[in-house]
Write a protein that holds these residues in place. Structure first.
Motif, PDB file in Angstrom:
ATOM      1  N   SER A   1     -10.533   7.111   2.185  1.00 52.63           N
ATOM      2  CA  SER A   1      -9.922   8.170   2.980  1.00 52.63           C
ATOM      3  C   SER A   1     -10.522   9.513   2.602  1.00 52.63           C
ATOM      4  O   SER A   1     -10.909   9.731   1.446  1.00 52.63           O
ATOM      5  CB  SER A   1      -8.408   8.209   2.755  1.00 52.63           C
ATOM      6  OG  SER A   1      -7.824   9.333   3.406  1.00 52.63           O
TER       7      SER A   1
ATOM      8  N   ASN B   1      -8.650  12.174   3.349  1.00 49.63           N
ATOM      9  CA  ASN B   1      -7.431  12.976   3.240  1.00 49.63           C
ATOM     10  C   ASN B   1      -7.031  13.071   1.770  1.00 49.63           C
ATOM     11  O   ASN B   1      -6.653  12.069   1.161  1.00 49.63           O
ATOM     12  CB  ASN B   1      -6.308  12.331   4.053  1.00 49.63           C
ATOM     13  CG  ASN B   1      -5.028  13.139   4.039  1.00 49.63           C
ATOM     14  OD1 ASN B   1      -4.872  14.088   3.273  1.00 49.63           O
ATOM     15  ND2 ASN B   1      -4.071  12.753   4.877  1.00 49.63           N
TER      16      ASN B   1
ATOM     17  N   VAL C   1      -3.856  11.334   0.464  1.00 51.28           N
ATOM     18  CA  VAL C   1      -3.719   9.871   0.488  1.00 51.28           C
ATOM     19  C   VAL C   1      -4.387   9.281  -0.750  1.00 51.28           C
ATOM     20  O   VAL C   1      -5.616   9.251  -0.863  1.00 51.28           O
ATOM     21  CB  VAL C   1      -4.336   9.271   1.769  1.00 51.28           C
ATOM     22  CG1 VAL C   1      -4.294   7.752   1.718  1.00 51.28           C
ATOM     23  CG2 VAL C   1      -3.605   9.786   2.999  1.00 51.28           C
TER      24      VAL C   1
ATOM     25  N   PHE D   1      -0.101   7.123   3.481  1.00 50.89           N
ATOM     26  CA  PHE D   1      -0.539   7.207   4.868  1.00 50.89           C
ATOM     27  C   PHE D   1       0.624   7.639   5.756  1.00 50.89           C
ATOM     28  O   PHE D   1       1.767   7.205   5.572  1.00 50.89           O
ATOM     29  CB  PHE D   1      -1.079   5.862   5.357  1.00 50.89           C
ATOM     30  CG  PHE D   1      -2.472   5.555   4.892  1.00 50.89           C
ATOM     31  CD1 PHE D   1      -3.552   6.288   5.361  1.00 50.89           C
ATOM     32  CD2 PHE D   1      -2.712   4.533   3.990  1.00 50.89           C
ATOM     33  CE1 PHE D   1      -4.846   6.014   4.935  1.00 50.89           C
ATOM     34  CE2 PHE D   1      -3.993   4.238   3.560  1.00 50.89           C
ATOM     35  CZ  PHE D   1      -5.061   4.988   4.033  1.00 50.89           C
TER      36      PHE D   1
ATOM     37  N   LYS E   1      -0.372  11.079  10.745  1.00 50.92           N
ATOM     38  CA  LYS E   1      -1.523  11.968  10.894  1.00 50.92           C
ATOM     39  C   LYS E   1      -2.843  11.263  10.582  1.00 50.92           C
ATOM     40  O   LYS E   1      -3.919  11.809  10.860  1.00 50.92           O
ATOM     41  CB  LYS E   1      -1.362  13.177   9.963  1.00 50.92           C
ATOM     42  CG  LYS E   1      -0.154  14.055  10.275  1.00 50.92           C
ATOM     43  CD  LYS E   1      -0.057  15.199   9.287  1.00 50.92           C
ATOM     44  CE  LYS E   1       1.166  16.067   9.566  1.00 50.92           C
ATOM     45  NZ  LYS E   1       1.290  17.185   8.592  1.00 50.92           N
ATOM     46  N   ASP E   2      -2.765  10.061   9.992  1.00 56.60           N
ATOM     47  CA  ASP E   2      -3.963   9.348   9.568  1.00 56.60           C
ATOM     48  C   ASP E   2      -4.371   8.289  10.585  1.00 56.60           C
ATOM     49  O   ASP E   2      -3.518   7.696  11.261  1.00 56.60           O
ATOM     50  CB  ASP E   2      -3.726   8.679   8.211  1.00 56.60           C
ATOM     51  CG  ASP E   2      -3.418   9.685   7.117  1.00 56.60           C
ATOM     52  OD1 ASP E   2      -4.320  10.461   6.778  1.00 56.60           O
ATOM     53  OD2 ASP E   2      -2.263   9.701   6.629  1.00 56.60           O
ATOM     54  N   ARG E   3      -5.681   8.028  10.660  1.00 54.04           N
ATOM     55  CA  ARG E   3      -6.214   6.934  11.468  1.00 54.04           C
ATOM     56  C   ARG E   3      -7.233   6.178  10.626  1.00 54.04           C
ATOM     57  O   ARG E   3      -8.166   6.764  10.079  1.00 54.04           O
ATOM     58  CB  ARG E   3      -6.857   7.461  12.749  1.00 54.04           C
ATOM     59  CG  ARG E   3      -5.858   8.015  13.764  1.00 54.04           C
ATOM     60  CD  ARG E   3      -4.911   6.922  14.262  1.00 54.04           C
ATOM     61  NE  ARG E   3      -3.947   7.437  15.234  1.00 54.04           N
ATOM     62  CZ  ARG E   3      -2.746   7.916  14.918  1.00 54.04           C
ATOM     63  NH1 ARG E   3      -2.383   7.978  13.633  1.00 54.04           N
ATOM     64  NH2 ARG E   3      -1.929   8.337  15.845  1.00 54.04           N
ATOM     65  N   ILE E   4      -7.025   4.856  10.559  1.00 57.86           N
ATOM     66  CA  ILE E   4      -7.852   3.981   9.726  1.00 57.86           C
ATOM     67  C   ILE E   4      -8.780   3.175  10.624  1.00 57.86           C
ATOM     68  O   ILE E   4      -8.328   2.355  11.425  1.00 57.86           O
ATOM     69  CB  ILE E   4      -6.973   3.023   8.896  1.00 57.86           C
ATOM     70  CG1 ILE E   4      -5.943   3.807   8.070  1.00 57.86           C
ATOM     71  CG2 ILE E   4      -7.841   2.145   8.000  1.00 57.86           C
ATOM     72  CD1 ILE E   4      -4.850   2.934   7.476  1.00 57.86           C
TER      73      ILE E   4
ATOM     74  N   LEU F   1      -1.647   2.650  12.684  1.00 53.51           N
ATOM     75  CA  LEU F   1      -2.606   3.689  12.323  1.00 53.51           C
ATOM     76  C   LEU F   1      -4.055   3.235  12.477  1.00 53.51           C
ATOM     77  O   LEU F   1      -4.978   4.034  12.282  1.00 53.51           O
ATOM     78  CB  LEU F   1      -2.381   4.135  10.871  1.00 53.51           C
ATOM     79  CG  LEU F   1      -0.969   4.578  10.493  1.00 53.51           C
ATOM     80  CD1 LEU F   1      -0.933   4.987   9.024  1.00 53.51           C
ATOM     81  CD2 LEU F   1      -0.495   5.718  11.381  1.00 53.51           C
TER      82      LEU F   1
ATOM     83  N   ASN G   1      -9.912   9.509   9.685  1.00 55.78           N
ATOM     84  CA  ASN G   1      -9.992  10.073   8.335  1.00 55.78           C
ATOM     85  C   ASN G   1      -9.850   9.002   7.262  1.00 55.78           C
ATOM     86  O   ASN G   1      -9.669   9.315   6.081  1.00 55.78           O
ATOM     87  CB  ASN G   1      -8.963  11.179   8.130  1.00 55.78           C
ATOM     88  CG  ASN G   1      -7.524  10.688   8.245  1.00 55.78           C
ATOM     89  OD1 ASN G   1      -7.272   9.501   8.490  1.00 55.78           O
ATOM     90  ND2 ASN G   1      -6.573  11.593   8.063  1.00 55.78           N
ATOM     91  N   ALA G   2      -9.937   7.726   7.676  1.00 60.65           N
ATOM     92  CA  ALA G   2      -9.916   6.612   6.725  1.00 60.65           C
ATOM     93  C   ALA G   2     -10.729   5.465   7.314  1.00 60.65           C
ATOM     94  O   ALA G   2     -10.896   5.366   8.538  1.00 60.65           O
ATOM     95  CB  ALA G   2      -8.487   6.165   6.432  1.00 60.65           C
TER      96      ALA G   2
END
Length: 348
Positions: free
Chosen positions: A135, A137, A140, A146, A149-152, A185, A206-207
């Motif tokens: 990540s 971020n 995290v 997580f 706001k996060d997307r993996i 996510l 961001n991940a």
């Protein structure tokens, strides 16, 4: 969603399964749509990353052809690159390919789906590799951190081996009923594109739950990128995350081709162990890769990486997938979903 380009990340040579069936991928790759079972012909689908180095080396050194000739068969080898287990599995079931290269999760899904029919089972492992969830971020540090706001990014949401490992990690953290807590996510994206997005920033990604060498690129290319989770932590040690599999019919109807393929994989594993620098050059040449050579060598020489064809530590994921209802048939051991070949006898 915006995507970004990055010079280290090779643009994916890929197509959707619909394009494969429609014939667009046939034109792009030279694959034909003749019946899959023809002794002396083998069509292999793979994805992205150095986890497929055994196939790169086997092709570059013509090990499959060598063992075929020793058995009296001239073998024609064809390869295509796709992204995501679902596309790989559909291609195998359609007869568009003979050998599938994907994660243990997609293998287990297809083994369960074809149980008592095509009887898809594993041929061999492509080796043990730690897969990192990374990540950019800074907030995290564990999967607890997580948020919405996060997307993996990972190859396929809910079904890729990365997604299944993250589900297993979630089940261990929050209980089996919460196994898919982080699925919302996830975004399906090939590893090269996910790496580019993570390094450059400016997109929703961001991940990334990746594989070598893309995860190492991300860590080297952006100082904010850090490891959140390793697949080895979740699975309890070194594990074969990516494997090769086929139908019972192909193995039965093409015994010489099948044996030549397995022997070639074993040769490739020995070759990489003896010649890591040459293996790195083969990967760069075969994949038209812009990944720095020293980074590739770091991956190949990583003591946690083992190029071997005997599957290891795959059953934890199989038991988990049955427990949550992802597969209906419960395997007693890895020998249920791998073919009864000598190199699989000690598989786990």
């Amino acid at each position: 969603m915006k995507t970004a380009s990055f010079p280290f990340a090779r643009p994916p040579r890929r197509a959707s399964f619909r394009a494969l069936v429609a014939g667009a991928l046939v034109l792009a790759t030279g694959l034909t749509t003749l019946p899959a079972r023809a002794e002396g012909r083998i069509r292999i689908a793979e994805q992205f990353g150095i986890v497929y180095l055994l196939l790169n080396v086997a092709q570059d050194q013509q090990f499959i052809e060598k063992h075929g000739k020793a058995a009296g068969v001239d073998i024609q080898v064809e390869r295509v690159q796709l992204s995501g287990g679902p596309a790989i599995n559909e291609a195998l079931l359609s007869g568009s390919i003979d050998i599938a290269g994907a994660g243990v999760g997609p293998l287990l899904t297809l083994w369960d789906k074809t149980h008592g029919r095509q009887n898809v089972r594993g041929i061999a492992s492509l080796g043990n590799f730690p897969y990192y969830l990374t990540s950019s971020n800074p907030a995290v540090r564990t999967i607890d951190d997580f948020s919405d706001k996060d997307r993996i990014a990972l190859p396929a949401v809910g079904v890729s081996v990365q997604s299944r490992i993250l589900q297993l990690a979630s089940a261990k953290r929050w209980g089996d009923t919460q196994f898919n807590r982080l699925d919302r996510l996830q975004v399906a994206l090939p590893h090269p594109e996910a790496t580019a997005a993570l390094i450059k920033g400016g997109t929703e990604i961001n991940a990334h739950f990746g594989n070598p060498p893309f995860q190492e690129q991300g860590l080297a290319g952006n100082p904010n990128v850090h490891v959140v989770l390793s697949s080895y932590e979740v699975l309890g040690g070194p594990a074969s995350a990516t494997v090769l599999y086929t139908t019972e019919g192909f193995r039965r109807d093409n015994p010489k081709t099948y044996r030549a393929f397995v022997a070639a994989l074993a040769d490739a594993a020995s070759f990489i162990a003896r010649n890591p620098e040459q293996a790195a050059d083969i990967y760069i040449r075969n994949e038209n890769s812009k990944v720095p050579r020293d980074l590739l060598l770091k991956v190949i020489k990583n003591p946690e990486v083992q190029f071997k064809i005997t599957p290891q530590n795959t059953y934890a994921l199989a038991a988990f997938m049955h427990r949550i209802g992802a597969i209906k048939n419960k395997p007693a051991s890895a020998r249920d979903y791998f073919f009864d070949d000598p190199h699989n006898a000690a598989g786990s």
